[in-house]
Enzyme design. Structure first.
Site, PDB file in Angstrom:
ATOM      1  N   TYR A 101       0.858  -1.185   0.000  1.00 51.49           N
ATOM      2  CA  TYR A 101       0.000   0.000   0.000  1.00 51.49           C
ATOM      3  C   TYR A 101       0.890   1.229   0.000  1.00 51.49           C
ATOM      4  O   TYR A 101       1.855   1.310   0.768  1.00 51.49           O
ATOM      5  CB  TYR A 101      -0.901   0.033   1.251  1.00 51.49           C
ATOM      6  CG  TYR A 101      -1.686   1.327   1.322  1.00 51.49           C
ATOM      7  CD1 TYR A 101      -2.950   1.416   0.766  1.00 51.49           C
ATOM      8  CD2 TYR A 101      -1.121   2.479   1.894  1.00 51.49           C
ATOM      9  CE1 TYR A 101      -3.653   2.620   0.777  1.00 51.49           C
ATOM     10  CE2 TYR A 101      -1.821   3.683   1.900  1.00 51.49           C
ATOM     11  CZ  TYR A 101      -3.082   3.736   1.342  1.00 51.49           C
ATOM     12  OH  TYR A 101      -3.768   4.921   1.345  1.00 51.49           O
ATOM     13  N   GLU A 189      -3.249   7.623  -4.196  1.00 51.46           N
ATOM     14  CA  GLU A 189      -3.120   6.306  -3.562  1.00 51.46           C
ATOM     15  C   GLU A 189      -2.871   5.225  -4.602  1.00 51.46           C
ATOM     16  O   GLU A 189      -3.502   5.219  -5.662  1.00 51.46           O
ATOM     17  CB  GLU A 189      -4.414   6.007  -2.797  1.00 51.46           C
ATOM     18  CG  GLU A 189      -4.364   4.763  -1.951  1.00 51.46           C
ATOM     19  CD  GLU A 189      -5.719   4.466  -1.322  1.00 51.46           C
ATOM     20  OE1 GLU A 189      -5.925   4.824  -0.156  1.00 51.46           O
ATOM     21  OE2 GLU A 189      -6.581   3.883  -2.006  1.00 51.46           O
TER      22      GLU A 189
END
Ligand code: GDP
Ligand code: MN
Length: 381
Positions: A101, A189
């Site tokens: 992530y 992101e």
């Protein structure tokens, strides 16, 4: 404003972040053609402005163009969290070794942007934060320094990334930060940023949220807005130049001024009600704007009463009162309305409203109380 996965990834690619070389499609036969061109297994991905598409069945692996077409047929038109899929992304499939992530967002408490990274990628970061918070690494970014290489290297080390990938990781983190800064984003992101079986880092998913107030600087990004995916009330509010945020309560609030709007919401709470929205109609609100605002408020089926709280400064109360009356003429309704007008020409304003069957009040406390009572079905004068 949120960007779709494909829009975010194409933007990331402009900064040199590696992404799968995919294309979008709106029909199953286009999906077939793209899959044929790619020439190997592909992933068919729903393009909707919601997370968790994988879990919802909106991300599917296809080994042949035929299969891609079949998946495309199922995914196009699919309902994911209330959003209908109209576009899909066909990406070449990748053999994944690990999922990371990587995100940047604003940490308001720290008054800095923060890079967040985790070795537990691929699932929602909120879930990681709740279950295995030790797997999340945060690094605040000094706006004067940007993201220096040593900081990126620290992050790579802390998430346990293999040294052979550090160079790529530093390149990607610094590109992501530049993309975030130069887009005036509040979120960029990549989840997951994958390690491929060829030991390459690749951004498999992408998400961007842009600051609406900075969009005038980015006409090319502003054009990417997908109004199909916005709550209709928000589209209308933006078009009418109103600051509107939908909430869950039953009292519609129509106020001129953001601070006054917040005070009005507090007051309705104080008297046992709950605001249905935040709405700032701005200064000099003319009848067309008031009417647009009223339509937006009344379109919410939860609204049981509307509270107008207007402070007349440069905008005169009589002008606003005329605006309210003509708006009421345009938007007929049985929902009780309470109005409190103070400031320039307030008597005139009240006299004008007296012609309608509006409930009036002098103080904000009185107005809020009356609105709450009206919303709860008490007959109010
Ligand atoms: P999200 O569920 O909306 O976040 O959509 P993602 O784009 O993140 O996809 C969900 C998951 O599908 C990823 O975390 C991967 O595990 C998987 N996935 C996506 N693309 C590929 C691919 O090319 N190969 C493989 N093996 N898995 C993929
Ligand atoms: Mn994802």
């Amino acid at each position: 404003m949120k960007l779709h996965e494909y829009q975010s990834k194409f933007r990331f690619a402009e900064y040199g972040i590696p992404i799968p070389k995919g294309q979008t499609a709106t029909t199953a036969s286009q999906a077939f053609t793209i899959a044929e061109e790619i020439g190997g297994p592909v992933v068919v991905k729903a393009q909707v402005l919601a997370g968790g598409r994988g879990k919802a069945g909106g991300v599917k692996l296809a080994h042949t163009p035929e299969e891609a077409k079949k998946h495309a047929r199922v995914i196009l038109g699919m309902d994911i969290k209330g959003l209908i899929v109209k576009k899909i992304l066909i990406d070449p499939a990748v053999e994944i070794e690990a999922e990371i992530y990587l995100g940047i967002t604003i940490d308001r408490a720290a008054r800095r942007s923060v890079m967040i990274a985790s070795s537990a990628g691929g699932i929602a970061i909120e879930e990681v934060a709740a279950k295995t918070p030790e797997k999340i690494v945060r690094a605040h970014i000094d706006p004067c320094l940007g993201l220096p290489n040593y900081q990126a290297r620290n992050i790579a080390c802390e998430i346990g990334l293999s040294r052979t990938l550090w160079k790529q990781f530093i390149h990607i983190t610094s590109a992501l930060y530049r993309c975030y800064e130069e887009s005036n984003a509040s979120l960029t992101e990549i989840n997951p940023l994958v390690v491929t079986n060829g030991n390459q880092l690749l951004a498999l998913d992408g998400k961007m949220t842009l600051d609406d107030n900075a969009l005038f600087r980015h006409p090319r990004l502003a054009e990417m807005r997908d109004t199909d995916e916005e709550a209709p009330a928000e589209t209308l509010a933006r078009q009418a130049d109103l600051s509107y945020v939908k909430l869950d309560g039953e009292i519609g609030c129509m106020v001129n001024g953001a601070g006054l709007a917040m005070a009005t919401m507090d007051m309705t709470k104080l008297f046992g009600g709950s605001p249905a929205n935040f709405l700032d109609i701005g200064g000099g609100a003319k009848s067309d704007k008031v009417a647009a605002a009223l339509r937006i408020i009344l379109a919410d089926p939860n609204v049981k009463a509307v509270l107008f709280n207007i402070f007349g400064g440069i905008t005169r109360c009589d002008e606003v009162a005329h605006g309210i009356l003509s708006a009421l003429g345009e938007v007929p309704t049985d929902v009780p309305m309470v109005a409190r007008l103070v400031g320039t020409n307030e008597e005139k304003g009240r006299a004008i409203l007296a012609q309608s069957n509006m409930i009036t009040a002098i103080t904000l406390a009185e107005a809020a109380q009356k609105a709450v009572e009206a919303a709860h079905g008490v007959s109010v004068k």
